[in-house]
Motif scaffolding. Sequence first.
Motif, PDB file in Angstrom:
ATOM      1  N   LYS B  49       0.837  -1.201   0.000  1.00 12.48           N
ATOM      2  CA  LYS B  49       0.000   0.000   0.000  1.00 12.48           C
ATOM      3  C   LYS B  49       0.879   1.261   0.000  1.00 12.48           C
ATOM      4  N   GLY B  50       0.515   2.228  -0.828  1.00 12.65           N
ATOM      5  CA  GLY B  50       1.225   3.504  -0.835  1.00 12.65           C
ATOM      6  C   GLY B  50       2.481   3.533  -1.688  1.00 12.65           C
ATOM      7  N   GLU B  51       2.780   2.432  -2.371  1.00 11.35           N
ATOM      8  CA  GLU B  51       3.964   2.410  -3.234  1.00 11.35           C
ATOM      9  C   GLU B  51       3.693   3.098  -4.570  1.00 11.35           C
ATOM     10  N   ILE B  52       4.751   3.603  -5.181  1.00  6.76           N
ATOM     11  CA  ILE B  52       4.649   3.993  -6.592  1.00  6.76           C
ATOM     12  C   ILE B  52       5.525   3.026  -7.370  1.00  6.76           C
ATOM     13  N   VAL B  53       4.916   2.307  -8.286  1.00  5.19           N
ATOM     14  CA  VAL B  53       5.669   1.311  -9.035  1.00  5.19           C
ATOM     15  C   VAL B  53       5.646   1.678 -10.513  1.00  5.19           C
ATOM     16  N   GLY B  54       6.814   1.708 -11.109  1.00  7.79           N
ATOM     17  CA  GLY B  54       6.908   1.934 -12.546  1.00  7.79           C
ATOM     18  C   GLY B  54       6.899   0.596 -13.252  1.00  7.79           C
ATOM     19  N   TYR B  55       5.970   0.453 -14.183  1.00 12.30           N
ATOM     20  CA  TYR B  55       5.830  -0.824 -14.869  1.00 12.30           C
ATOM     21  C   TYR B  55       6.302  -0.585 -16.296  1.00 12.30           C
ATOM     22  N   ILE B  56       7.486  -1.092 -16.629  1.00 11.20           N
ATOM     23  CA  ILE B  56       8.042  -0.736 -17.928  1.00 11.20           C
ATOM     24  C   ILE B  56       8.347  -1.959 -18.774  1.00 11.20           C
ATOM     25  N   GLY B  57       8.530  -1.718 -20.036  1.00 13.35           N
ATOM     26  CA  GLY B  57       8.832  -2.779 -20.981  1.00 13.35           C
ATOM     27  C   GLY B  57       8.577  -2.244 -22.376  1.00 13.35           C
ATOM     28  N   PRO B  58       9.158  -2.892 -23.388  1.00 17.73           N
ATOM     29  CA  PRO B  58       8.958  -2.395 -24.749  1.00 17.73           C
ATOM     30  C   PRO B  58       7.506  -2.588 -25.205  1.00 17.73           C
ATOM     31  N   ASN B  59       7.180  -2.002 -26.350  1.00 17.85           N
ATOM     32  CA  ASN B  59       5.838  -2.183 -26.899  1.00 17.85           C
ATOM     33  C   ASN B  59       5.517  -3.660 -27.068  1.00 17.85           C
ATOM     34  N   GLY B  60       4.310  -4.043 -26.724  1.00 20.06           N
ATOM     35  CA  GLY B  60       3.886  -5.422 -26.913  1.00 20.06           C
ATOM     36  C   GLY B  60       4.422  -6.367 -25.864  1.00 20.06           C
ATOM     37  N   ALA B  61       4.979  -5.837 -24.774  1.00 21.42           N
ATOM     38  CA  ALA B  61       5.553  -6.706 -23.751  1.00 21.42           C
ATOM     39  C   ALA B  61       4.473  -7.314 -22.851  1.00 21.42           C
ATOM     40  N   GLY B  62       3.301  -6.701 -22.845  1.00 21.72           N
ATOM     41  CA  GLY B  62       2.233  -7.194 -21.993  1.00 21.72           C
ATOM     42  C   GLY B  62       1.864  -6.240 -20.871  1.00 21.72           C
ATOM     43  N   LYS B  63       2.353  -5.015 -20.968  1.00 21.78           N
ATOM     44  CA  LYS B  63       2.059  -4.018 -19.926  1.00 21.78           C
ATOM     45  C   LYS B  63       0.572  -3.736 -19.822  1.00 21.78           C
ATOM     46  N   SER B  64      -0.013  -3.351 -20.949  1.00 20.61           N
ATOM     47  CA  SER B  64      -1.419  -2.980 -20.920  1.00 20.61           C
ATOM     48  C   SER B  64      -2.292  -4.152 -20.503  1.00 20.61           C
ATOM     49  N   THR B  65      -1.916  -5.345 -20.971  1.00 19.07           N
ATOM     50  CA  THR B  65      -2.692  -6.529 -20.602  1.00 19.07           C
ATOM     51  C   THR B  65      -2.674  -6.727 -19.093  1.00 19.07           C
ATOM     52  N   THR B  66      -1.498  -6.567 -18.489  1.00 21.08           N
ATOM     53  CA  THR B  66      -1.424  -6.719 -17.031  1.00 21.08           C
ATOM     54  C   THR B  66      -2.293  -5.678 -16.331  1.00 21.08           C
ATOM     55  N   ILE B  67      -2.187  -4.431 -16.798  1.00 23.14           N
ATOM     56  CA  ILE B  67      -2.999  -3.357 -16.203  1.00 23.14           C
ATOM     57  C   ILE B  67      -4.482  -3.697 -16.325  1.00 23.14           C
ATOM     58  N   LYS B  68      -4.860  -4.212 -17.488  1.00 24.71           N
ATOM     59  CA  LYS B  68      -6.274  -4.532 -17.699  1.00 24.71           C
ATOM     60  C   LYS B  68      -6.736  -5.678 -16.817  1.00 24.71           C
ATOM     61  N   ILE B  69      -5.847  -6.627 -16.577  1.00 24.49           N
ATOM     62  CA  ILE B  69      -6.211  -7.727 -15.670  1.00 24.49           C
ATOM     63  C   ILE B  69      -6.334  -7.187 -14.251  1.00 24.49           C
ATOM     64  N   LEU B  70      -5.362  -6.368 -13.866  1.00 23.77           N
ATOM     65  CA  LEU B  70      -5.368  -5.809 -12.514  1.00 23.77           C
ATOM     66  C   LEU B  70      -6.546  -4.887 -12.264  1.00 23.77           C
ATOM     67  N   SER B  71      -7.062  -4.278 -13.335  1.00 24.91           N
ATOM     68  CA  SER B  71      -8.178  -3.368 -13.123  1.00 24.91           C
ATOM     69  C   SER B  71      -9.520  -4.045 -13.385  1.00 24.91           C
ATOM     70  N   GLY B  72      -9.486  -5.352 -13.631  1.00 24.41           N
ATOM     71  CA  GLY B  72     -10.741  -6.106 -13.723  1.00 24.41           C
ATOM     72  C   GLY B  72     -11.378  -6.115 -15.096  1.00 24.41           C
ATOM     73  N   ILE B  73     -10.697  -5.539 -16.088  1.00 27.67           N
ATOM     74  CA  ILE B  73     -11.286  -5.520 -17.434  1.00 27.67           C
ATOM     75  C   ILE B  73     -11.179  -6.887 -18.085  1.00 27.67           C
ATOM     76  N   LEU B  74     -10.016  -7.509 -17.957  1.00 27.52           N
ATOM     77  CA  LEU B  74      -9.802  -8.804 -18.589  1.00 27.52           C
ATOM     78  C   LEU B  74      -9.776  -9.923 -17.546  1.00 27.52           C
ATOM     79  N   THR B  75     -10.244 -11.079 -17.955  1.00 28.22           N
ATOM     80  CA  THR B  75     -10.165 -12.266 -17.117  1.00 28.22           C
ATOM     81  C   THR B  75      -8.982 -13.094 -17.589  1.00 28.22           C
ATOM     82  N   PRO B  76      -8.009 -13.367 -16.718  1.00 26.28           N
ATOM     83  CA  PRO B  76      -6.847 -14.144 -17.167  1.00 26.28           C
ATOM     84  C   PRO B  76      -7.218 -15.614 -17.391  1.00 26.28           C
ATOM     85  N   ASN B  77      -6.409 -16.319 -18.171  1.00 22.30           N
ATOM     86  CA  ASN B  77      -6.664 -17.741 -18.398  1.00 22.30           C
ATOM     87  C   ASN B  77      -6.379 -18.548 -17.142  1.00 22.30           C
TER      88      ASN B  77
END
Lengths: 258, 326
Positions: B49-77
């Motif tokens: 709690k209270g951390e600031i985390v930088g989530y980095i990686g090149p394009n197509g690395a899976g950043k947005s997908t992780t964010i979407k899973i974490l925010s409840g938009i996507l259901t992981p397999n």
Amino acid sequence: MKVYFKSLGLHLKSLLEYKASFITTFLSQILVFFSYYFTILALFTRFDNIKGFTLYEVLLCFGVIQFGFAFNESFARGIDRFDKLIIHGEFDRILLRPKNIILQAAGYDEDFAKVSRLLQAIIVIVIALVNLDIAWSPLKLITLLLMMVAAVIVFFSIFLLAASYCFITVQGLEVTNVFTDGGKHMAQYPIGIFKKGFVWFFTFIIPYAFVNYYPLLYFIGKINNPIYAFSPLLVFLYLIPCILIFYRGIKKYTGAGS
Amino acid sequence: MSYIEVNHITKSFKVAKKKSGLKEAFKSFFKRDYKIVEAVKDISFSIEKGEIVGYIGPNGAGKSTTIKILSGILTPNSGKCKVGKMTPWLDRKEYVRKIGVVFGQRSQLWWDIPAEDTFDLLKDIYDIPEERYLKTKEELVEKLNLKDIINVPVRQLSLGQRMRCEIAASLLHEPDILFLDEPTIGLDAISKQLVRDFIKRINKEKKTTIILTTHDMSDIDALAKRIILIGKGQVLYDGSLQKLKNNYANKKYIKVNTKDAINIKMKGVLKKVKEKDGYAFIIDSKQLNISDFLNVISKQVQIEDVEIDNENLDNMIVNLYEDLKI
């Protein structure tokens, strides 16, 4: 629901930013509608009736179906154009809101120009009613209202099914148009005038017949069994699996890139 | 048990194989070949709690997908994810009340009407009590300097102004976690600074946990102490930014302005490039002391000017990506 109506208000506000464009599309909708209307009129200048249905009986049928379709196009445009919602990534935003997904999607886009069609459909229904010789009774009034509500529900269900299909593939949506637009064109006429296969299909697979055929028979006095008056209620049952399928689809949702 | 726990998350997509040419397009109309793309494979991490985390990686690395899973938009397999006591995609309605999400490339504001109208709608969407809403709004307007812009139709705003409104919109319901997906993309230097300062401020004042994806390394430098680096759907590095810097920042860039020719062969000089008004060197500071290096050179030639730079973070990341082969 409150959020839905509030977003409706905002859509209206957005619209007022572009008044001229709204008025022209609103008017052009009248032309489109009347081209359908005149097709039916032209048909009846050659024939007195189609399989026993008179001009005004067919017009009533036409009016009810157009009413249901226009209602969805106006007020649930987001479901109708669900593929756009997915392609542009707007569905992500919907999933981030703590409210009902279907209502949010329905309210995401509104097309007030289509309200023009809605008004015209009501006018056609009134014209038909004035010219038909109906033995009015409370049950007949209920039948008519049920038909109109069922028309709204049936198109909503089909739009939902089409939307669910977007979760599998965002392309190839023309397939579903066969059932929405195509179905709409057929359902403008009493389903009974078509061949048995069609009647079966539009009774059990897509229940248009419960919107504009079985209740119509009761309404215009061709059949006196009051069960027919309540047949539109079956359409409400049809909505349930459509909603369930939609929610199943969400689990398959994969987003549209970053 | 950490606040956010991500365990072995995997998500794959079915992607239609596309070949070029009209004939192939026609063929694929009837029969499509699919291939399975694993956007995220077996990702695990935890965030306090209270951390600031930088989530980095090149394009197509899976950043947005992780964010979407974490925010409840996507259901992981497969895999588990707990935030507090909730699983994002299962407790969606309850969970999203606690998070705010800013997508830098997409707007949640209504385009043709003022941002304030969107704010009012959000008040109803999140069922924020009138009093609290007004208080939060006032606070955000003041901190993000929005007073003159929330009454203007959004389409007339500049990108920087719009982004400030976007951030305000995501914070009206006072979320515990804020996801920022490329929040400074396309912003000018002043707007970037404003956004960064504000992010730091809410993290400090409200203890908001912040997860930030970006390609702008100066964002990370300014905001995140910890970074998670992902590539090809896997976590490659998870730890402090400083440590990563220490490993990679021993390369110094030294520019020497001189009219004379320099001939130097020393251990630790990685690169020498002749430039218009002198030479550019890259030195490994672990092997070669900078003052030693300059000493040798000053004896050889007349130095007009010297410029010493740590290799900047962007270059460091490029090196890192190369080393990790992603």
